[in-house]
Design a protein around this motif. Structure first.
Motif, PDB file in Angstrom:
ATOM      1  N   ILE A 193       0.857  -1.190   0.000  1.00 53.77           N
ATOM      2  CA  ILE A 193       0.000   0.000   0.000  1.00 53.77           C
ATOM      3  C   ILE A 193       0.890   1.237   0.000  1.00 53.77           C
ATOM      4  O   ILE A 193       1.786   1.366   0.835  1.00 53.77           O
ATOM      5  N   GLY A 194       0.658   2.123  -0.942  1.00 56.76           N
ATOM      6  CA  GLY A 194       1.510   3.306  -1.093  1.00 56.76           C
ATOM      7  C   GLY A 194       2.568   3.043  -2.142  1.00 56.76           C
ATOM      8  O   GLY A 194       2.380   3.288  -3.331  1.00 56.76           O
ATOM      9  N   GLY A 195       3.731   2.559  -1.706  1.00 56.64           N
ATOM     10  CA  GLY A 195       4.810   2.185  -2.620  1.00 56.64           C
ATOM     11  C   GLY A 195       5.326   3.325  -3.464  1.00 56.64           C
ATOM     12  O   GLY A 195       5.817   4.325  -2.954  1.00 56.64           O
ATOM     13  N   ARG A 196       5.181   3.207  -4.772  1.00 52.84           N
ATOM     14  CA  ARG A 196       5.660   4.242  -5.696  1.00 52.84           C
ATOM     15  C   ARG A 196       4.714   5.436  -5.781  1.00 52.84           C
ATOM     16  O   ARG A 196       5.017   6.411  -6.453  1.00 52.84           O
ATOM     17  N   TRP A 197       3.562   5.332  -5.132  1.00 52.82           N
ATOM     18  CA  TRP A 197       2.583   6.423  -5.174  1.00 52.82           C
ATOM     19  C   TRP A 197       2.153   6.814  -3.759  1.00 52.82           C
ATOM     20  O   TRP A 197       0.982   6.724  -3.398  1.00 52.82           O
ATOM     21  N   PRO A 198       3.108   7.283  -2.924  1.00 51.84           N
ATOM     22  CA  PRO A 198       2.768   7.634  -1.540  1.00 51.84           C
ATOM     23  C   PRO A 198       2.216   9.056  -1.388  1.00 51.84           C
ATOM     24  O   PRO A 198       1.684   9.399  -0.342  1.00 51.84           O
ATOM     25  N   CYS A 207      -7.184  14.584  10.844  1.00 48.84           N
ATOM     26  CA  CYS A 207      -7.883  13.339  10.528  1.00 48.84           C
ATOM     27  C   CYS A 207      -7.283  12.193  11.335  1.00 48.84           C
ATOM     28  O   CYS A 207      -6.060  12.025  11.398  1.00 48.84           O
ATOM     29  N   ARG A 208      -8.146  11.396  11.960  1.00 49.84           N
ATOM     30  CA  ARG A 208      -7.684  10.282  12.770  1.00 49.84           C
ATOM     31  C   ARG A 208      -7.573   8.986  11.971  1.00 49.84           C
ATOM     32  O   ARG A 208      -6.739   8.144  12.274  1.00 49.84           O
ATOM     33  N   GLU A 209      -8.411   8.825  10.970  1.00 39.67           N
ATOM     34  CA  GLU A 209      -8.450   7.570  10.231  1.00 39.67           C
ATOM     35  C   GLU A 209      -7.743   7.722   8.895  1.00 39.67           C
ATOM     36  O   GLU A 209      -8.327   8.189   7.910  1.00 39.67           O
ATOM     37  N   TYR A 210      -6.497   7.345   8.877  1.00 35.56           N
ATOM     38  CA  TYR A 210      -5.728   7.392   7.637  1.00 35.56           C
ATOM     39  C   TYR A 210      -4.691   6.273   7.649  1.00 35.56           C
ATOM     40  O   TYR A 210      -4.297   5.777   8.709  1.00 35.56           O
ATOM     41  N   PHE A 211      -4.267   5.860   6.461  1.00 32.71           N
ATOM     42  CA  PHE A 211      -3.301   4.773   6.293  1.00 32.71           C
ATOM     43  C   PHE A 211      -2.040   5.371   5.697  1.00 32.71           C
ATOM     44  O   PHE A 211      -2.028   5.798   4.544  1.00 32.71           O
ATOM     45  N   ALA A 212      -0.957   5.393   6.479  1.00 32.54           N
ATOM     46  CA  ALA A 212       0.271   6.040   6.017  1.00 32.54           C
ATOM     47  C   ALA A 212       0.917   5.273   4.860  1.00 32.54           C
ATOM     48  O   ALA A 212       1.462   5.860   3.938  1.00 32.54           O
ATOM     49  N   GLY A 213       0.856   3.941   4.875  1.00 29.83           N
ATOM     50  CA  GLY A 213       1.419   3.146   3.792  1.00 29.83           C
ATOM     51  C   GLY A 213       2.936   3.128   3.783  1.00 29.83           C
ATOM     52  O   GLY A 213       3.602   3.697   4.655  1.00 29.83           O
ATOM     53  N   GLN A 214       3.476   2.449   2.781  1.00 31.23           N
ATOM     54  CA  GLN A 214       4.925   2.343   2.621  1.00 31.23           C
ATOM     55  C   GLN A 214       5.399   3.337   1.566  1.00 31.23           C
ATOM     56  O   GLN A 214       4.641   3.709   0.678  1.00 31.23           O
ATOM     57  N   ILE A 215       6.651   3.733   1.676  1.00 33.13           N
ATOM     58  CA  ILE A 215       7.253   4.600   0.666  1.00 33.13           C
ATOM     59  C   ILE A 215       8.330   3.807  -0.047  1.00 33.13           C
ATOM     60  O   ILE A 215       9.254   3.288   0.576  1.00 33.13           O
ATOM     61  N   SER A 220      13.787   7.260  -2.360  1.00 39.17           N
ATOM     62  CA  SER A 220      14.886   7.344  -1.398  1.00 39.17           C
ATOM     63  C   SER A 220      15.581   8.703  -1.491  1.00 39.17           C
ATOM     64  O   SER A 220      15.981   9.158  -2.558  1.00 39.17           O
ATOM     65  N   GLY A 221      15.705   9.344  -0.348  1.00 39.32           N
ATOM     66  CA  GLY A 221      16.373  10.642  -0.291  1.00 39.32           C
ATOM     67  C   GLY A 221      15.518  11.798  -0.733  1.00 39.32           C
ATOM     68  O   GLY A 221      15.994  12.941  -0.799  1.00 39.32           O
ATOM     69  N   TRP A 232      -0.124  13.638   3.782  1.00 39.30           N
ATOM     70  CA  TRP A 232      -0.259  12.641   2.733  1.00 39.30           C
ATOM     71  C   TRP A 232      -0.708  11.319   3.341  1.00 39.30           C
ATOM     72  O   TRP A 232      -0.319  10.967   4.440  1.00 39.30           O
ATOM     73  N   THR A 233      -1.503  10.583   2.601  1.00 40.53           N
ATOM     74  CA  THR A 233      -1.945   9.282   3.055  1.00 40.53           C
ATOM     75  C   THR A 233      -2.138   8.354   1.866  1.00 40.53           C
ATOM     76  O   THR A 233      -2.320   8.819   0.734  1.00 40.53           O
ATOM     77  N   SER A 234      -2.070   7.058   2.127  1.00 39.60           N
ATOM     78  CA  SER A 234      -2.300   6.075   1.063  1.00 39.60           C
ATOM     79  C   SER A 234      -3.666   5.413   1.188  1.00 39.60           C
ATOM     80  O   SER A 234      -4.005   4.536   0.401  1.00 39.60           O
ATOM     81  N   GLY A 235      -4.443   5.836   2.188  1.00 40.83           N
ATOM     82  CA  GLY A 235      -5.778   5.290   2.367  1.00 40.83           C
ATOM     83  C   GLY A 235      -6.568   6.106   3.364  1.00 40.83           C
ATOM     84  O   GLY A 235      -6.045   6.489   4.414  1.00 40.83           O
ATOM     85  N   ALA A 236      -7.824   6.401   3.037  1.00 38.75           N
ATOM     86  CA  ALA A 236      -8.676   7.185   3.931  1.00 38.75           C
ATOM     87  C   ALA A 236     -10.124   7.041   3.491  1.00 38.75           C
ATOM     88  O   ALA A 236     -10.409   6.608   2.366  1.00 38.75           O
ATOM     89  N   ARG A 237     -11.039   7.408   4.381  1.00 34.51           N
ATOM     90  CA  ARG A 237     -12.453   7.400   4.009  1.00 34.51           C
ATOM     91  C   ARG A 237     -12.698   8.499   2.982  1.00 34.51           C
ATOM     92  O   ARG A 237     -12.082   9.563   3.032  1.00 34.51           O
ATOM     93  N   MET A 238     -13.619   8.238   2.078  1.00 36.64           N
ATOM     94  CA  MET A 238     -13.898   9.186   1.009  1.00 36.64           C
ATOM     95  C   MET A 238     -14.246  10.568   1.559  1.00 36.64           C
ATOM     96  O   MET A 238     -13.850  11.592   0.997  1.00 36.64           O
ATOM     97  N   LYS A 239     -14.985  10.616   2.647  1.00 37.73           N
ATOM     98  CA  LYS A 239     -15.415  11.901   3.199  1.00 37.73           C
ATOM     99  C   LYS A 239     -14.250  12.719   3.744  1.00 37.73           C
ATOM    100  O   LYS A 239     -14.364  13.945   3.910  1.00 37.73           O
ATOM    101  N   ASN A 240     -13.110  12.062   4.013  1.00 34.30           N
ATOM    102  CA  ASN A 240     -11.961  12.763   4.589  1.00 34.30           C
ATOM    103  C   ASN A 240     -10.919  13.159   3.553  1.00 34.30           C
ATOM    104  O   ASN A 240      -9.971  13.869   3.873  1.00 34.30           O
ATOM    105  N   ILE A 241     -11.082  12.687   2.312  1.00 31.61           N
ATOM    106  CA  ILE A 241     -10.102  13.003   1.272  1.00 31.61           C
ATOM    107  C   ILE A 241     -10.381  14.398   0.718  1.00 31.61           C
ATOM    108  O   ILE A 241     -11.503  14.707   0.310  1.00 31.61           O
TER     109      ILE A 241
END
Length: 370
Positions: A193-198, A207-215, A220-221, A232-241
Motif C-alpha cells: 500500500i503506497g509504494g511508488r505512489w505515496p 484526521c484520525r483515520e488514515y493509512f500512512a502506507g509504505q514509501i 529514497s532521499g 499525505w496518506t495512502s488510504g482514507a475514508r472518502m469523506k476525509n479526502i
C-alpha cells in the motif's frame, strides 16, 4: 512492472481500538502516567485508534488482493493447466548439440561449452578468441563436432525427464497429465500500500483515520511536503479526502514546473530535476516536448491533462471494487477502432467508480508488480 490500482474497502466505524491495541496502550499508560500529562494519554489513545484503522484496512485489502495472487495455492482458487500436448510435441523435436572430443554430447547453449563455442554453417567456432575477441575456428573448436538437428529423444531417455529439465513441468498423477496448478485470475506477484505512489491523497492533519502506507525505495532521499494543514496518506475514508486541495497542489506544482521550463528555454540555465534538451522549438525529452516555444500556462496545463472538469486528480491503471471485482484499464477496449482515442473512456470509468463510493468507504492506493 509496477502498476497502481485504486482499491475500495468497507471499514466499520471505529469508536474504540481493538483488544490487542487496547492492552498495549494500557501498559504504556501505566508506565508513563506519572510523568505524562493527560494530553499525552489522549494522544496515545488517538494513536491506538489509528493503529486499529490501519490494521482493518490492511486486512481488508489483503483479503481482496488474495483472489488475484499469481502464486495462490488455495485449491478453491487454482486451476490445473494441462501442458501435455505441448510437451509431447516438443519431445519430437530437435536441437543443435556439440559432440566433445571424449564423445560427450551437450546442448549448444549449455554452459560452460555453450558460452564458449558456437555453431555456424555446420561448423564449430570458438567465441571471443584471441586478443581481439573474435569468432575463430581454433584448434579447440576443430576438435568439437557440430550435431545440428539432433533428436531430443536421444538426449532425454524418457519424456518425464525431458518435461522437467526442458520445461520445468512435472507429471501430475492425479490429473494423468503434464502440467501445473495456477490461479486463473492471477494478476500480481507482489504489492504494498503506497509504494511508488505515496503522495497522492491528502487529508486534514486532524484526521484520525488514515493509512500512512509504505514509501518505495524509488523515493529514497526525496520527500514531498504536503500543503500546510494537510498530510499525505495512502488510504482514507472518502469523506476525509480533500480532493480540491489535491487539485490545487498539483496545479501549483505544474505552474512552478512550467516557470522552470520557460526560464530554461529563455536563459539556457538548467533548473534542478529538468533533464530535457533545449532546442529551437522548446525543451525536448527524447520522445515529446516538455515545453513548446511560446506556449502559455493554459496550453501547458492542457497538454498535461490538468484542465478537464473532474473532482478526482487520479488516473490508476486498475480498479478493485468493494465486491472484489478487478477492472483493468488494458481491458477497456472492445475493438481496434477505439485504440486511437481510449483515454477518455477509462477516465470516465474511474470517475464513475469514485462517484459510486459512499462517504464512509475507504479508498486505498495499491502499488503492485506483475
Amino acid at each position: 512492472m509496477h502498476f497502481m490500482t485504486l482499491a475500495a474497502v468497507e471499514i466499520p466505524e471505529i469508536n474504540e481500538y481493538g483488544e490487542n491495541a487496547r492492552m498495549e496502550a494500557e501498559v504504556i499508560n501505566k508506565e508513563q502516567d506519572r510523568q505524562t500529562p493527560i494530553k499525552g494519554k489522549q494522544d496515545r489513545e488517538e494513536a491506538g485508534l489509528r493503529d486499529e484503522f490501519y490494521r482493518m484496512v490492511h486486512d481488508a485489502v489483503a483479503e481482496k488482493m488474495q483472489e488475484y495472487y499469481e502464486g495462490d495455492t488455495d485449491p478453491g482458487r487454482t486451476k490445473f493447466c494441462d501442458c501435455t500436448e505441448r510437451i509431447v510435441e516438443g519431445y519430437e523435436g530437435t536441437v543443435d548439440c556439440l559432440k566433445l572430443p571424449q564423445g560427450t554430447i551437450v546442448l549448444d547453449f549449455e554452459s560452460p561449452y555453450g558460452n564458449r563455442f558456437v555453431i555456424r554453417d555446420g561448423k564449430v567456432f570458438e567465441a571471443d578468441a584471441g586478443p581481439v575477441h573474435q569468432l575463430r575456428r581454433t584448434k579447440r573448436a576443430k576438435r568439437i563436432r557440430a550435431l545440428t538437428g539432433y533428436p531430443l529423444k536421444k538426449i532425454y531417455p524418457d519424456i518425464y525427464r525431458f518435461s522437467v529439465e526442458w520445461f520445468g513441468i512435472e507429471y501430475i498423477e492425479k490429473e494423468n497429465a503434464f502440467g501445473y496448478y495456477a490461479n486463473p485470475n492471477g494478476i500480481w506477484d507482489w504489492y504494498e500500500i503506497g509504494g511508488r505512489w505515496p503522495y497522492l491523497l491528502l487529508v486534514r492533519d486532524t484526521c484520525r483515520e488514515y493509512f500512512a502506507g509504505q514509501i518505495s525505495w524509488t523515493w529514497s532521499g526525496e520527500t514531498v511536503d504536503p500543503p500546510k494543514g494537510y498530510r499525505w496518506t495512502s488510504g482514507a475514508r472518502m469523506k476525509n479526502i480533500e480532493w480540491q486541495a489535491m487539485w490545487d497542489w498539483h496545479r501549483a506544482r505544474l505552474q512552478e514546473r512550467f516557470g522552470e521550463l520557460e526560464g530554461f528555454f529563455r536563459t539556457g540555465e538548467r533548473p534542478r530535476n529538468i533533464y530535457g534538451k533545449r532546442i529551437e522549438d522548446g525543451i525536448w525529452d527524447g520522445k515529446s516536448y516538455m515545453y513548446r516555444r511560446g506556449e502559455s500556462l493554459e496550453d501547458y496545463l492542457k497538454r498535461e491533462d490538468w484542465l478537464r472538469e473532474s473532482r478526482y486528480p487520479l488516473c490508476p491503471h486498475d480498479l478493485l471494487d468493494k465486491e472484489g471485482g478487478w477492472h483493468e484499464s488494458d481491458n477497456r477496449l472492445s475493438g481496434p477502432e477505439e485504440k486511437e482515442d481510449c483515454k477518455e473512456p477509462w477516465k470516465a470509468r474511474v470517475e464513475n467508480f469514485l462517484d459510486s463510493l459512499a462517504d464512509d468507504d475507504v479508498l486505498v492506493i495499491v502499488d503492485y508488480h506483475r
